[in-house]
Each structure stands twice: as C-alpha cells, then as structure tokens.
Design an enzyme around this catalytic site. Structure first.
Site, PDB file in Angstrom:
ATOM      1  CB  CYS A 125      -0.882  -0.047   1.237  1.00 18.26           C
ATOM      2  SG  CYS A 125      -1.657   1.495   1.679  1.00 18.26           S
TER       3      CYS A 125
ATOM      4  CB  CYS B 206       0.323   1.787   4.253  1.00 22.12           C
ATOM      5  SG  CYS B 206      -1.343   1.209   3.859  1.00 22.12           S
TER       6      CYS B 206
END
Length: 115
Positions: free
Chosen positions: A34, A37
C-alpha cells in the site's frame, strides 16, 4: 512501515492490546503493498508523543493478520479504527494529512479525559 513509537498489534495480541485496553486505542491497518500506508504510519508515529499516556496508537499488518482484518471488514488500506472499551467508535479509510489525524486523535482523547 510502522515506527517504533507505535504498538505492534497482531491477531494473537488484539484482544489484550485493543479489546481489553483501559485507554482508547487507534489501530492502523496497513500493508506493505500500500503506497500511502508508509507515510501515514510515519505521521502517526510523529503524533504519538503528543498523545502519550492518553491513548494507544497501534499498527496491524493486514496481510500478516487476516483474522482481525476480516473480523472488522477492513477492505481498504490504510484504515484507522478507533476503539473505546473494546468497541469501534469511528474510522478513517484512506490517507489523511497530519492536521486531520491530529484532530481525529484529539477527538478520541477529549471525551475520554472529561469522563
């Protein structure tokens, strides 16, 4: 990636660290794949000292901890779940700027302090 100032939470420790916590807990569900993230975890790590002793900010690797991730129906990364007394009180899905995260964390602490 989560920083050392954040509490690492796993499927095995979730009950103890989150559901049984005496303070509010914010869980950052993240994954290595991600892109937003990592930056979001770093911002949470920067904010953690401001809320030391008032709440716990934890990180949970969604890929390594599928039981908790599925139990809370976390489908997008990053997702923040805010817990009080073992119950989800709010959530944020997607990356947010530091100012928004600071305000969200403050909203969790304020009602708790005024109890």
């Amino acid at each position: 990636m989560p920083e050392n100032t954040l509490t690492t939470i796993t499927d095995a420790t979730f009950d103890e660290l989150v559901l049984q916590a005496r303070r509010p807990v914010v869980v950052d569900f993240w994954a290595t794949w991600c892109p937003p993230c990592g930056p979001m975890s770093r911002v949470l790590a920067e904010l953690a000292p401001e809320f030391d002793g008032q709440l716990v900010i934890g990180t949970l690797d969604a890929d390594q901890n599928p039981v908790t991730t599925m139990a809370y129906r976390v489908l997008a990364m990053p997702t923040l779940l805010f817990f009080r007394d073992g119950v989800v009180t709010s959530s944020i899905v997607g990356a947010r700027p530091k100012s928004v995260l600071r305000a969200a964390l403050g909203n969790v602490v304020t009602p708790y302090v005024n109890r």
